[in-house]
Enzyme design. Structure first.
Site, PDB file in Angstrom:
ATOM      1  N   ASN A 108     -31.162 -46.927 -29.225  1.00 35.42           N
ATOM      2  CA  ASN A 108     -30.204 -48.012 -29.456  1.00 35.42           C
ATOM      3  C   ASN A 108     -29.438 -47.766 -30.751  1.00 35.42           C
ATOM      4  O   ASN A 108     -29.894 -47.012 -31.620  1.00 35.42           O
ATOM      5  CB  ASN A 108     -30.959 -49.340 -29.619  1.00 35.42           C
ATOM      6  CG  ASN A 108     -31.578 -49.807 -28.327  1.00 35.42           C
ATOM      7  OD1 ASN A 108     -32.676 -49.403 -27.983  1.00 35.42           O
ATOM      8  ND2 ASN A 108     -30.889 -50.660 -27.615  1.00 35.42           N
ATOM      9  N   ARG A 162     -39.688 -53.391 -28.233  1.00 37.38           N
ATOM     10  CA  ARG A 162     -39.680 -53.234 -26.771  1.00 37.38           C
ATOM     11  C   ARG A 162     -38.889 -51.976 -26.365  1.00 37.38           C
ATOM     12  O   ARG A 162     -39.476 -50.985 -25.947  1.00 37.38           O
ATOM     13  CB  ARG A 162     -39.080 -54.508 -26.123  1.00 37.38           C
ATOM     14  CG  ARG A 162     -39.279 -54.608 -24.622  1.00 37.38           C
ATOM     15  CD  ARG A 162     -38.308 -53.805 -23.785  1.00 37.38           C
ATOM     16  NE  ARG A 162     -36.913 -54.116 -24.034  1.00 37.38           N
ATOM     17  CZ  ARG A 162     -35.911 -53.410 -23.529  1.00 37.38           C
ATOM     18  NH1 ARG A 162     -36.147 -52.349 -22.768  1.00 37.38           N
ATOM     19  NH2 ARG A 162     -34.657 -53.726 -23.795  1.00 37.38           N
ATOM     20  N   ASP A 163     -37.583 -52.002 -26.529  1.00 43.49           N
ATOM     21  CA  ASP A 163     -36.772 -50.866 -26.085  1.00 43.49           C
ATOM     22  C   ASP A 163     -37.160 -49.624 -26.882  1.00 43.49           C
ATOM     23  O   ASP A 163     -37.197 -48.507 -26.353  1.00 43.49           O
ATOM     24  CB  ASP A 163     -35.284 -51.190 -26.294  1.00 43.49           C
ATOM     25  CG  ASP A 163     -34.346 -50.425 -25.384  1.00 43.49           C
ATOM     26  OD1 ASP A 163     -34.741 -49.350 -24.905  1.00 43.49           O
ATOM     27  OD2 ASP A 163     -33.223 -50.881 -25.161  1.00 43.49           O
ATOM     28  N   CYS A 199     -34.360 -46.286 -22.226  1.00 42.63           N
ATOM     29  CA  CYS A 199     -35.093 -46.637 -21.017  1.00 42.63           C
ATOM     30  C   CYS A 199     -35.664 -45.362 -20.397  1.00 42.63           C
ATOM     31  O   CYS A 199     -34.910 -44.434 -20.103  1.00 42.63           O
ATOM     32  CB  CYS A 199     -34.156 -47.325 -20.024  1.00 42.63           C
ATOM     33  SG  CYS A 199     -34.960 -47.649 -18.462  1.00 42.63           S
ATOM     34  N   HIS A 232     -25.239 -54.570 -25.871  1.00 39.80           N
ATOM     35  CA  HIS A 232     -26.456 -53.784 -26.140  1.00 39.80           C
ATOM     36  C   HIS A 232     -26.044 -52.315 -26.032  1.00 39.80           C
ATOM     37  O   HIS A 232     -25.920 -51.781 -24.926  1.00 39.80           O
ATOM     38  CB  HIS A 232     -27.473 -54.192 -25.070  1.00 39.80           C
ATOM     39  CG  HIS A 232     -28.776 -53.460 -25.050  1.00 39.80           C
ATOM     40  ND1 HIS A 232     -29.959 -54.027 -25.461  1.00 39.80           N
ATOM     41  CD2 HIS A 232     -29.109 -52.212 -24.609  1.00 39.80           C
ATOM     42  CE1 HIS A 232     -30.958 -53.177 -25.276  1.00 39.80           C
ATOM     43  NE2 HIS A 232     -30.466 -52.060 -24.761  1.00 39.80           N
ATOM     44  N   HIS A 292     -26.511 -48.304 -26.697  1.00 33.77           N
ATOM     45  CA  HIS A 292     -27.269 -47.129 -27.103  1.00 33.77           C
ATOM     46  C   HIS A 292     -26.257 -46.200 -27.776  1.00 33.77           C
ATOM     47  O   HIS A 292     -25.049 -46.356 -27.611  1.00 33.77           O
ATOM     48  CB  HIS A 292     -27.980 -46.505 -25.893  1.00 33.77           C
ATOM     49  CG  HIS A 292     -29.167 -47.341 -25.465  1.00 33.77           C
ATOM     50  ND1 HIS A 292     -30.465 -46.964 -25.703  1.00 33.77           N
ATOM     51  CD2 HIS A 292     -29.239 -48.553 -24.878  1.00 33.77           C
ATOM     52  CE1 HIS A 292     -31.288 -47.898 -25.256  1.00 33.77           C
ATOM     53  NE2 HIS A 292     -30.571 -48.881 -24.741  1.00 33.77           N
TER      54      HIS A 292
HETATM   55  P1  HMG Z   1     -43.188 -51.944  -7.650  1.00 36.56           P
HETATM   56  O1  HMG Z   1     -44.119 -50.778  -7.693  1.00 36.56           O
HETATM   57  O2  HMG Z   1     -42.131 -51.956  -6.598  1.00 36.56           O
HETATM   58  O3  HMG Z   1     -43.962 -53.345  -7.652  1.00 36.56           O
HETATM   59  O4  HMG Z   1     -42.499 -52.046  -9.073  1.00 36.56           O
HETATM   60  P2  HMG Z   1     -44.921 -54.051  -6.643  1.00 36.56           P
HETATM   61  O5  HMG Z   1     -44.514 -55.479  -6.600  1.00 36.56           O
HETATM   62  O6  HMG Z   1     -45.019 -53.271  -5.368  1.00 36.56           O
HETATM   63  O7  HMG Z   1     -46.319 -53.944  -7.418  1.00 36.56           O
HETATM   64  C1  HMG Z   1     -46.948 -52.694  -7.663  1.00 36.56           C
HETATM   65  C2  HMG Z   1     -48.038 -52.897  -8.706  1.00 36.56           C
HETATM   66  O8  HMG Z   1     -47.456 -53.334  -9.954  1.00 36.56           O
HETATM   67  C3  HMG Z   1     -49.048 -53.961  -8.305  1.00 36.56           C
HETATM   68  O9  HMG Z   1     -50.278 -53.599  -8.898  1.00 36.56           O
HETATM   69  C4  HMG Z   1     -48.522 -55.187  -9.014  1.00 36.56           C
HETATM   70  O10 HMG Z   1     -49.525 -56.144  -9.262  1.00 36.56           O
HETATM   71  C5  HMG Z   1     -48.026 -54.593 -10.306  1.00 36.56           C
HETATM   72  P3  HMG Z   1     -51.436 -52.859  -8.043  1.00 36.56           P
HETATM   73  O11 HMG Z   1     -51.726 -53.817  -6.919  1.00 36.56           O
HETATM   74  O12 HMG Z   1     -50.829 -51.554  -7.562  1.00 36.56           O
HETATM   75  O13 HMG Z   1     -52.533 -52.680  -9.041  1.00 36.56           O
HETATM   76  N1  HMG Z   1     -46.977 -55.399 -10.949  1.00 36.56           N
HETATM   77  C6  HMG Z   1     -47.043 -55.839 -12.215  1.00 36.56           C
HETATM   78  N2  HMG Z   1     -47.979 -55.685 -13.179  1.00 36.56           N
HETATM   79  C7  HMG Z   1     -47.733 -56.284 -14.366  1.00 36.56           C
HETATM   80  N3  HMG Z   1     -46.613 -57.002 -14.632  1.00 36.56           N
HETATM   81  C8  HMG Z   1     -45.663 -57.167 -13.691  1.00 36.56           C
HETATM   82  C9  HMG Z   1     -45.867 -56.576 -12.428  1.00 36.56           C
HETATM   83  N4  HMG Z   1     -45.159 -56.559 -11.271  1.00 36.56           N
HETATM   84  C10 HMG Z   1     -45.841 -55.842 -10.383  1.00 36.56           C
HETATM   85  N5  HMG Z   1     -44.563 -57.871 -13.977  1.00 36.56           N
HETATM   86  C11 HMG Z   1     -41.570 -53.353 -10.850  1.00 36.56           C
HETATM   87  C12 HMG Z   1     -41.551 -53.049  -9.368  1.00 36.56           C
HETATM   88  C13 HMG Z   1     -40.329 -54.168 -11.167  1.00 36.56           C
HETATM   89  C14 HMG Z   1     -42.840 -54.126 -11.189  1.00 36.56           C
HETATM   90  C15 HMG Z   1     -41.557 -52.007 -11.626  1.00 36.56           C
HETATM   91  O14 HMG Z   1     -40.471 -51.267 -11.160  1.00 36.56           O
HETATM   92  C16 HMG Z   1     -41.423 -52.158 -13.117  1.00 36.56           C
HETATM   93  O15 HMG Z   1     -42.330 -52.680 -13.757  1.00 36.56           O
HETATM   94  N6  HMG Z   1     -40.304 -51.694 -13.675  1.00 36.56           N
HETATM   95  C17 HMG Z   1     -40.057 -51.838 -15.117  1.00 36.56           C
HETATM   96  C18 HMG Z   1     -39.296 -50.667 -15.625  1.00 36.56           C
HETATM   97  C19 HMG Z   1     -38.959 -50.880 -17.071  1.00 36.56           C
HETATM   98  O16 HMG Z   1     -39.626 -51.616 -17.790  1.00 36.56           O
HETATM   99  N7  HMG Z   1     -37.873 -50.229 -17.541  1.00 36.56           N
HETATM  100  C20 HMG Z   1     -37.440 -50.350 -18.902  1.00 36.56           C
HETATM  101  C21 HMG Z   1     -36.836 -51.678 -19.212  1.00 36.56           C
HETATM  102  S1  HMG Z   1     -35.144 -51.860 -18.700  1.00 36.56           S
HETATM  103  C22 HMG Z   1     -34.240 -51.131 -19.988  1.00 36.56           C
HETATM  104  O17 HMG Z   1     -34.796 -50.499 -20.849  1.00 36.56           O
HETATM  105  C23 HMG Z   1     -32.744 -51.381 -20.058  1.00 36.56           C
HETATM  106  C24 HMG Z   1     -32.373 -52.394 -21.129  1.00 36.56           C
HETATM  107  O18 HMG Z   1     -32.798 -51.970 -22.423  1.00 36.56           O
HETATM  108  C25 HMG Z   1     -30.837 -52.609 -21.150  1.00 36.56           C
HETATM  109  C26 HMG Z   1     -30.051 -51.298 -21.235  1.00 36.56           C
HETATM  110  O19 HMG Z   1     -30.283 -50.491 -22.152  1.00 36.56           O
HETATM  111  O20 HMG Z   1     -29.192 -51.118 -20.370  1.00 36.56           O
HETATM  112  C27 HMG Z   1     -32.997 -53.777 -20.872  1.00 36.56           C
HETATM  113 MG    MG Z   2     -31.749 -50.570 -23.713  1.00 36.82          MG
END
Ligand code: HMG
Ligand code: MG
Length: 316
Positions: free
Chosen positions: A270, A13-14, A257, A224, A226
């Site tokens: 990471n 994933r990450d 991320c 966690h 990095h």
């Molecule tokens: P948004 O654009 O505000 O969402 O994004 P929305 O509710 O307005 O929806 C927009 C579109 O996205 C719609 O589709 C929804 O259906 C769709 P459209 O009508 O335009 O075709 N949608 C989805 N589709 C699939 N699965 C879903 C979903 N939700 C909405 N769950 C949202 C808001 C949260 C969805 C967006 O910002 C997002 O997906 N962000 C994810 C970012 C991400 O994955 N970042 C990396 C992970 S975090 C990380 O790496 C840190 C970590 O490792 C810890 C660390 O290191 O600190 C965990």
């Molecule tokens: Mg991370």
């Protein structure tokens, strides 16, 4: 007998969410299979996030469906979900497989408002509000919920983060009823000193509610890291000394991320899981991990991304 430390490998994933090229589904599945052989305790297999935001993981359902065929009973699979829609996708995987393929879902927020906005298009308060229905449905269905809190040391946009802010959001997450609290040094800014200050602030606020030093009750605290500056292993040793017994790593040190990248710097990987395991074991703790199979997973990670991955750094 020395204390056991629990390891989650987040490389599928990450690790793969931050690759410029989209990795083939079969290669992701092969990596998960190898991590199962390596006997990590948990694998964060993929994310059910918007495919517009993270196209690299748009095949999450197919990856889980393929991994169902070889999932060992003693290795947990988890998935990142930002909202109720993501949780529905996780439910569908388990329903279609007719078995518990996904054991846990992970929600994510941040200690930094700017990062929260950039990563999820929501303020910290808005992310917490999104989690409420996720938590109640997940629990109703017997899925556990991990909560990530990003930028616990520093934010790529706001700079250093006050440990008191980390303690505040950690308290809010525990109040929501999460089953695990995972503190992320998203950009690898931590030093042993800043890691200690941050953990002490959290423990000072919610320590009695956390499972520290294998106490056996309370919410597990996970770290966690990095590894931007090669200090993550030292931070792990510091956290072990403060009672933390769960850590995340990524095979080959992949990871980052995409929304933590700035124009002049790609988000860092990471801590490599083999570095993590060696650090823990050389500090006098045990893990269940099988080193030879983990080394094969690191080699596979390197082949998948088509470049050499982080070399074993060894304990500090
Ligand atoms: P948004 O654009 O505000 O969402 O994004 P929305 O509710 O307005 O929806 C927009 C579109 O996205 C719609 O589709 C929804 O259906 C769709 P459209 O009508 O335009 O075709 N949608 C989805 N589709 C699939 N699965 C879903 C979903 N939700 C909405 N769950 C949202 C808001 C949260 C969805 C967006 O910002 C997002 O997906 N962000 C994810 C970012 C991400 O994955 N970042 C990396 C992970 S975090 C990380 O790496 C840190 C970590 O490792 C810890 C660390 O290191 O600190 C965990
Ligand atoms: Mg991370």
């Amino acid at each position: 007998m020395s204390e056991l430390v629990r390891i989650t490998d987040v490389s599928p994933r990450d690790g793969l969410q931050n690759e410029a090229e989209i990795v083939a589904t079969h290669a992701k599945v092969a990596l998960v299979r190898q991590l199962c052989l390596a006997h990590v305790d948990e694998i964060e297999v993929s994310s059910f996030v918007s495919p517009k935001w993270v196209p690299q993981l748009a095949d999450a359902a197919s990856v889980f469906a393929a991994c169902a065929a070889f999932k060992p009973t003693d290795v947990e699979f988890s998935a990142l979900v930002p909202n109720a829609k993501g949780l529905e996708s996780a439910f569908r995987v388990n329903h279609d497989a007719g078995s518990r393929v996904i054991d846990k879902v992970s929600v994510f927020t941040a200690a930094s408002e700017t990062f929260s906005k950039r990563n999820t298009n929501a303020s910290i308060a808005e992310t917490l509000a999104r989690f409420e229905p996720v938590l109640s449905s997940a629990k109703h269905s017997g899925l556990r919920v991990r909560a990530y809190l990003s930028c616990v040391i520093a934010c790529p946009f706001e700079g250093p983060i006050d440990p008191a802010q980390v303690a505040r959001v950690s308290t809010q997450l525990l109040d929501l009823g999460v089953d695990e609290l995972d503190l992320g040094d998203t950009i690898g800014a931590g030093t042993p000193q800043s890691t200690r200050a941050m953990i002490e602030a959290v423990v000072g606020s919610v320590g009695s509610r956390l499972d520290l030093a294998s106490k056996g009750s309370g919410v597990p605290l996970v770290l966690h890291f990095h590894d931007t500056f090669g200090r993550a292993a030292e931070c792990v040793v510091e956290a072990l000394g403060l009672g933390v017994r769960q850590f995340d790593g990524a095979a080959g040190g992949l990871g980052g991320c995409p929304y933590a990248s700035t124009p002049d710097r790609r988000a860092p990987g990471n801590i490599a899981t083999d570095t993590l395991v060696r650090t823990i074991e050389s500090t006098g703790y045990r893990t269940r991990v099988r080193g030879t199979d983990l080394a094969r997973a690191s080699a596979m990670a390197s082949t998948i991304v088509g470049r050499p991955v982080s070399q074993e750094r060894g304990p500090p």
